[in-house]
Design an enzyme around this catalytic site. Structure first.
Site, PDB file in Angstrom:
ATOM      1  N   LYS A   2       0.833  -1.199   0.000  1.00 52.37           N
ATOM      2  CA  LYS A   2       0.000   0.000   0.000  1.00 52.37           C
ATOM      3  C   LYS A   2       0.869   1.251   0.000  1.00 52.37           C
ATOM      4  O   LYS A   2       1.909   1.295   0.671  1.00 52.37           O
ATOM      5  CB  LYS A   2      -0.877  -0.058   1.256  1.00 52.37           C
ATOM      6  CG  LYS A   2      -1.889   1.057   1.397  1.00 52.37           C
ATOM      7  CD  LYS A   2      -2.735   0.816   2.640  1.00 52.37           C
ATOM      8  CE  LYS A   2      -3.807   1.855   2.839  1.00 52.37           C
ATOM      9  NZ  LYS A   2      -4.635   1.544   4.028  1.00 52.37           N
ATOM     10  N   SER A  77      -9.349   1.248   3.023  1.00 51.31           N
ATOM     11  CA  SER A  77      -8.528   2.010   2.103  1.00 51.31           C
ATOM     12  C   SER A  77      -7.453   1.172   1.400  1.00 51.31           C
ATOM     13  O   SER A  77      -6.884   1.620   0.411  1.00 51.31           O
ATOM     14  CB  SER A  77      -7.850   3.163   2.848  1.00 51.31           C
ATOM     15  OG  SER A  77      -7.057   2.670   3.904  1.00 51.31           O
ATOM     16  N   SER A 101      -9.255  -1.202   7.359  1.00 49.88           N
ATOM     17  CA  SER A 101      -8.849  -1.018   5.964  1.00 49.88           C
ATOM     18  C   SER A 101      -8.143  -2.185   5.294  1.00 49.88           C
ATOM     19  O   SER A 101      -7.870  -2.107   4.091  1.00 49.88           O
ATOM     20  CB  SER A 101      -7.958   0.217   5.841  1.00 49.88           C
ATOM     21  OG  SER A 101      -8.750   1.357   5.710  1.00 49.88           O
TER      22      SER A 101
HETATM   23  N1  GLN Z   1     -12.558   3.351   6.418  1.00 46.65           N
HETATM   24  C1  GLN Z   1     -12.023   3.821   7.668  1.00 46.65           C
HETATM   25  C2  GLN Z   1     -11.728   5.285   7.588  1.00 46.65           C
HETATM   26  O1  GLN Z   1     -11.975   5.865   6.567  1.00 46.65           O
HETATM   27  C3  GLN Z   1     -10.817   3.035   8.033  1.00 46.65           C
HETATM   28  C4  GLN Z   1      -9.616   3.506   7.349  1.00 46.65           C
HETATM   29  C5  GLN Z   1      -8.417   2.685   7.704  1.00 46.65           C
HETATM   30  O2  GLN Z   1      -8.518   1.650   8.355  1.00 46.65           O
HETATM   31  N2  GLN Z   1      -7.271   3.166   7.308  1.00 46.65           N
HETATM   32  O3  GLN Z   1     -11.275   5.875   8.532  1.00 46.65           O
END
Ligand code: GLN
Length: 408
Positions: A2, A77, A101
């Site tokens: 990532k 994400s 994420s």
């Molecule tokens: N979808 C969650 C957010 O937008 C989690 C993001 C993540 O785990 N990096 O905060």
């Protein structure tokens, strides 16, 4: 890996214009350990800007597509990592988790994703979002690949004082043929009446398979679950607003000229041009909940709620439950644009995953079937440092279940 993880080969952009073309002068401990273990790094994967999002639609360079259905998001994400594994481009990938994420995109794409116990993997070289929540996690086409990758990056690191002082995790063993003696808790708050019928059918299939393997299923309750998303939506932006202060055009970030005489104008122009809408929303929200007069009402309150969520898990695991089984997401992958105009709807796709980040416990998502071709993920949550347990249960479940079969 990532694009929020620093390495020496590729640019590290975090999906943000503010870091366009930035090359890190150092590499993440996870990357160094993989390189030393002989892994080949194929490249960086798409993610929502600074890991804020659930679909990759907030990436400044455009989203990834879900290999199971290109009209749908891969989740986020870490959606690019999940899509790369699901498409067969790589066998394993690194993602990161602040609130689900790795597991949510793993579920949407039909692959395995593991979020380790907080402190299991060094955060050195992982671009900070919510430091009390962030962990690097792993994705793989099966449980063994995701678990092997996790083993390779785990362990104490002098460069991250929050890492646990433990020997690294071992390689996963063979799939056990029986789960006799294992108690699996089924928290009722994760199976509401309105749960998507395909998700419910997939989870029921998995629960039947666990019973068939000899596990004891026990209904449990985690009463503070309904406060997890609200608490997360305060704690994560609060920490993000502090962590993202460094992108000011002086310390980090592509500097915009706001008029040379005026430093504030330079900051404003840099951040106004460099950050996208979701990142700005989080910075505003986080700054607000930390400000004098609101700190006690919001941030301190959210931290207290977080302690209650942690206590829910501790109580259940102290009662003899070895692992919990839940859906990973409330629905299968949604279509592009479906949640973009409604931030709360987007945040709610993390309702079953953000609890583990708040409580620091390890959790894993694995495919439990498909609904009209769309992957359904099942989640195993373990006690603190219980990666070995959830990986063992997942190996058995994966072998007993065809994760690609239609569930209804
Ligand atoms: N979808 C969650 C957010 O937008 C989690 C993001 C993540 O785990 N990096 O905060």
């Amino acid at each position: 890996m990532k694009d929020v993880i620093a390495d020496l080969t590729f640019p590290t952009t975090c999906g943000s214009r503010i870091l366009e073309g930035w090359r890190s002068p150092f590499e993440a401990t996870a990357v160094r350990r993989l390189r030393e273990a002989g892994a080949l790094i194929a490249g960086k994967t798409t993610c929502d800007e600074f890991a804020m999002g659930s679909s990759t639609e907030w990436c400044a360079w455009g989203p990834s597509l879900n290999p199971a259905d290109p009209a749908r998001v891969p989740g986020g994400s870490s959606g690019g990592s999940a899509a790369a594994v699901a498409a067969g481009a790589v066998t394993m990938a690194l993602g990161s988790e602040t609130g689900g994420s790795v597991r949510q995109p793993a579920a949407f794409c039909g692959v395995v994703g593991i979020k380790p116990t907080y402190g299991r993997v060094s955060r050195y070289g992982l671009v900070a979002f919510g430091s009390s929540l962030d962990q690097i996690g792993t994705l793989g086409r099966d449980v063994a690949s995701a678990a092997r990758l996790l083993a390779a990056i785990s362990g104490r690191d002098d460069r991250d004082a929050t890492t646990l002082d433990r020997v690294p995790l071992g390689e996963p063993g063979p799939a056990p043929g029986s789960l006799a003696g294992t108690v699996i808790g089924v928290p009722r708050e994760y199976f509401p009446a309105g749960l998507h019928p395909g998700v419910r059918a997939g989870c029921e299939r998995a629960l039947a398979a666990l019973r068939g393997l000899g596990a004891e299923l026990r209904e449990v309750t985690l009463p503070h679950t309904r406060y997890a998303v609200p608490a997360y939506c305060i704690v994560a932006p609060a920490e993000a607003s502090s962590n993202l202060a460094r992108y000011d055009g002086a310390r980090y970030g592509a500097r915009a000229d706001g008029g040379l005489a005026d430093l504030r104008a330079m900051y404003r122009a840099t951040r106004g041009r460099g950050f996208g809408a979701e990142v700005r929303r989080r910075i505003l929200l986080g700054t607000y909940v930390l400000s004098a007069g609101y700190y006690d009402a919001y941030y301190r309150k959210a931290q207290r709620v977080r302690a209650l969520i942690r206590a829910d898990f501790a109580r259940v695991f102290a009662s003899g439950v070895h692992a919990l089984f839940t859906p990973t997401t409330p629905t299968p992958a949604f279509t592009f644009g479906a949640n973009l105009a409604d931030p709360l709807a987007m945040y709610l796709s993390d309702v079953y995953v953000c609890t583990a980040n708040l409580a620091w416990v390890p959790a894993l998502s694995l495919p439990v079937g498909r609904d009209q071709g769309l992957p359904i993920g099942g989640q195993l949550i373990g006690p603190l440092e219980g990666e070995g347990t959830i990986i063992r249960v997942a190996l058995a479940l994966e072998r007993a279940l065809d994760g690609t079969a239609e569930v209804r």
